[in-house]
Design a protein around this motif. Structure first.
Motif, short mmCIF file in Angstrom:
data_model
loop_
_atom_site.label_atom_id
_atom_site.label_comp_id
_atom_site.label_asym_id
_atom_site.label_seq_id
_atom_site.Cartn_x
_atom_site.Cartn_y
_atom_site.Cartn_z
N VAL A 117 -9.84 27.34 51.52
CA VAL A 117 -10.92 26.64 52.21
C VAL A 117 -12.09 26.32 51.27
O VAL A 117 -12.56 25.19 51.21
N SER A 118 -12.54 27.33 50.53
CA SER A 118 -13.74 27.12 49.71
C SER A 118 -13.43 26.55 48.33
O SER A 118 -14.27 25.88 47.75
N ARG A 119 -12.25 26.84 47.82
CA ARG A 119 -11.92 26.37 46.47
C ARG A 119 -10.90 25.24 46.46
O ARG A 119 -10.54 24.75 45.40
N LYS A 120 -10.41 24.89 47.64
CA LYS A 120 -9.44 23.78 47.75
C LYS A 120 -8.22 23.98 46.86
O LYS A 120 -7.71 23.03 46.25
N LEU A 121 -7.77 25.22 46.76
CA LEU A 121 -6.60 25.52 45.93
C LEU A 121 -5.36 25.67 46.80
O LEU A 121 -5.46 25.95 47.99
N ARG A 122 -4.21 25.47 46.18
CA ARG A 122 -2.94 25.67 46.89
C ARG A 122 -2.54 27.13 46.73
O ARG A 122 -2.43 27.62 45.59
N VAL A 123 -2.33 27.80 47.86
CA VAL A 123 -2.15 29.25 47.82
C VAL A 123 -0.76 29.66 48.33
O VAL A 123 -0.31 29.22 49.38
N LEU A 124 -0.12 30.51 47.53
CA LEU A 124 1.12 31.15 47.94
C LEU A 124 0.79 32.60 48.28
O LEU A 124 0.24 33.33 47.44
N ALA A 125 1.04 33.00 49.52
CA ALA A 125 0.75 34.36 49.97
C ALA A 125 2.07 35.11 50.15
O ALA A 125 2.95 34.64 50.86
N SER A 143 12.83 27.48 46.08
CA SER A 143 12.05 26.41 46.70
C SER A 143 11.36 26.91 47.96
O SER A 143 11.82 27.85 48.62
N LEU A 144 10.23 26.28 48.27
CA LEU A 144 9.43 26.61 49.45
C LEU A 144 8.93 25.31 50.04
O LEU A 144 8.87 24.29 49.35
N PRO A 145 8.55 25.33 51.33
CA PRO A 145 7.94 24.12 51.90
C PRO A 145 6.67 23.74 51.15
O PRO A 145 6.03 24.60 50.54
N MET A 146 6.31 22.46 51.20
CA MET A 146 5.06 22.01 50.58
C MET A 146 3.94 22.15 51.60
O MET A 146 4.04 21.61 52.70
N ALA A 147 2.90 22.89 51.25
CA ALA A 147 1.74 23.03 52.13
C ALA A 147 0.62 23.64 51.29
O ALA A 147 0.88 24.20 50.22
N SER A 148 -0.62 23.51 51.79
CA SER A 148 -1.73 24.06 51.00
C SER A 148 -1.73 25.58 51.03
O SER A 148 -2.22 26.23 50.12
N MET A 149 -1.14 26.17 52.07
CA MET A 149 -0.94 27.62 52.07
C MET A 149 0.42 27.93 52.65
O MET A 149 0.73 27.51 53.77
N VAL A 150 1.23 28.63 51.87
CA VAL A 150 2.56 29.03 52.35
C VAL A 150 2.61 30.56 52.35
O VAL A 150 2.22 31.20 51.37
N LEU A 151 3.09 31.11 53.45
CA LEU A 151 3.25 32.56 53.57
C LEU A 151 4.72 32.94 53.44
O LEU A 151 5.56 32.46 54.19
N VAL A 152 5.00 33.81 52.47
CA VAL A 152 6.30 34.47 52.39
C VAL A 152 6.10 35.81 53.08
O VAL A 152 5.49 36.72 52.53
N PRO A 153 6.56 35.91 54.34
CA PRO A 153 6.13 37.05 55.16
C PRO A 153 6.86 38.35 54.85
O PRO A 153 7.88 38.37 54.15
N SER A 154 6.31 39.39 55.43
CA SER A 154 6.87 40.73 55.34
C SER A 154 8.24 40.80 56.02
O SER A 154 8.58 39.97 56.85
N HIS A 155 9.03 41.82 55.66
CA HIS A 155 10.28 42.09 56.35
C HIS A 155 10.49 43.59 56.37
O HIS A 155 10.19 44.27 55.40
N ARG A 156 11.03 44.11 57.50
CA ARG A 156 11.13 45.57 57.61
C ARG A 156 12.06 46.19 56.57
O ARG A 156 11.91 47.35 56.19
#
Ligand code: ADP
Ligand code: MG
Length: 274
Positions: free
Chosen positions: A28-36, A72-85
């Motif tokens: 939001v503040s830095r306008k960067l593309r973030v992979l979480a 590969s991952l979807p294109m978006a400004s923020m992509v979440l690779v989520p947790s898994h049990r």
């Protein structure tokens, strides 16, 4: 892409909260593309990012980026690779630890051009997930609580035989830089103030200076608004409550400083990057 890992061998110190704040802040503040990337099976980084509605959730989890070849991952400004049990089970497969670390490294390399910053949240028990993340990261940031047992744990964070930062840096990843310790959930009680002074004295060189003034270091106060925003998936600076605004004013300089370091505008010791 610069990769930042949140790490501390203790739970409940604010790793996931800081990871969440920083991920949103970068976008939001830095306008960067973030992979979480959430490598903690507890998923406390995934939950608020999902709830926020601002992250595209990847079709692969943190478990898959460690156990298989994902490129590969979807294109978006923020992509979440989520947790898994199943992430909790990786430690019990020692024969696969080297491939796990290689998979994560190859995945991050494949994402290098698609994102500007990668934020990785980790589990508190030091295991192969933490090692793999630190082995491929550029930066590590350690939220710390100012309680005695947490301070005792700091020595392990730095010097642990297997996953201590010194060992990882020396053996696996010489480019890894410790941004520093981030005192978090700081309260204004006399006990915590006394601890703050003690930590400052003992670990001064590991703190993140905000200015040249002695004691002006990055830290996060304990504020209900921060925990509420985390639970609701809200962006703290968008919450229309005085308490949230006040909390944001208090923490913004610390997040900005960390973001500056990660985006290489400044080196961790406060000097302009070459
Ligand atoms: N600065 C803060 N002020 C108030 N509560 C906080 C703060 N940082 C974290 N919390 C809360 O403390 C709890 C533990 O934080 P969390 O980020 O999940 O820790 P960790 O990831 O290190 O286990 C959560 O309920 C979180 O919302
Ligand atoms: Mg956590």
């Amino acid at each position: 892409m610069k990769t930042l890992v949140l790490a501390n061998h203790k739970g409940g110190v604010g790793k996931s909260a800081v990871a969440t704040l920083l991920a949103h802040y970068f976008v939001v503040s830095r306008k960067l593309r973030v992979l979480a990337i959430d490598l903690d099976h507890q998923g406390n980084f995934s939950k608020p990012l999902r709830k926020s509605g601002r992250a595209e959730v990847a079709p692969v989890t943190g478990h898959e980026v460690m156990t298989s070849a994902v490129s590969s991952l979807p294109m978006a400004s923020m992509v979440l690779v989520p947790s898994h049990r199943d992430l909790i089970g990786l430690e019990r497969q020692p024969a696969m630890h080297t491939p796990f670390a290689r998979n994560l490294r190859a995945f991050l390399a494949a994402m290098d051009h698609q994102f500007d910053v990668c934020v990785i949240d980790t589990n508190p028990n030091p295991d192969i997930r933490l090692i793999a993340a630190l082995a491929s990261a550029d930066f590590v940031l350690s939220p710390v609580e100012l309680a005695q047992e947490a301070l005792d744990g700091l020595a392990a964070l730095l010097n642990h035989e297997r996953v201590g930062l010194r060992k990882i840096k020396a053996v696996l990843n010489p480019k890894l830089r410790l941004i520093g310790l981030l005192p978090s959930k700081v309260e204004a009680t006399p006990f915590q103030r006394a601890n703050f002074v003690q930590v400052l004295q003992q670990y001064r060189s590991l703190m993140i200076p905000l200015s040249d003034r002695v004691g002006d270091i990055a830290s996060l106060p304990k504020r209900t608004a921060i925990a509420e925003a985390q639970a609701d998936g809200a962006l703290l600076w968008e919450v229309r409550k005085t308490a949230a605004r006040d909390a944001w004013k208090e923490i913004e300089p610390s997040l900005a400083r960390i973001a500056d370091i990660v985006t290489s505008k400044e080196s961790p010791n406060g000097q302009a990057a070459a």
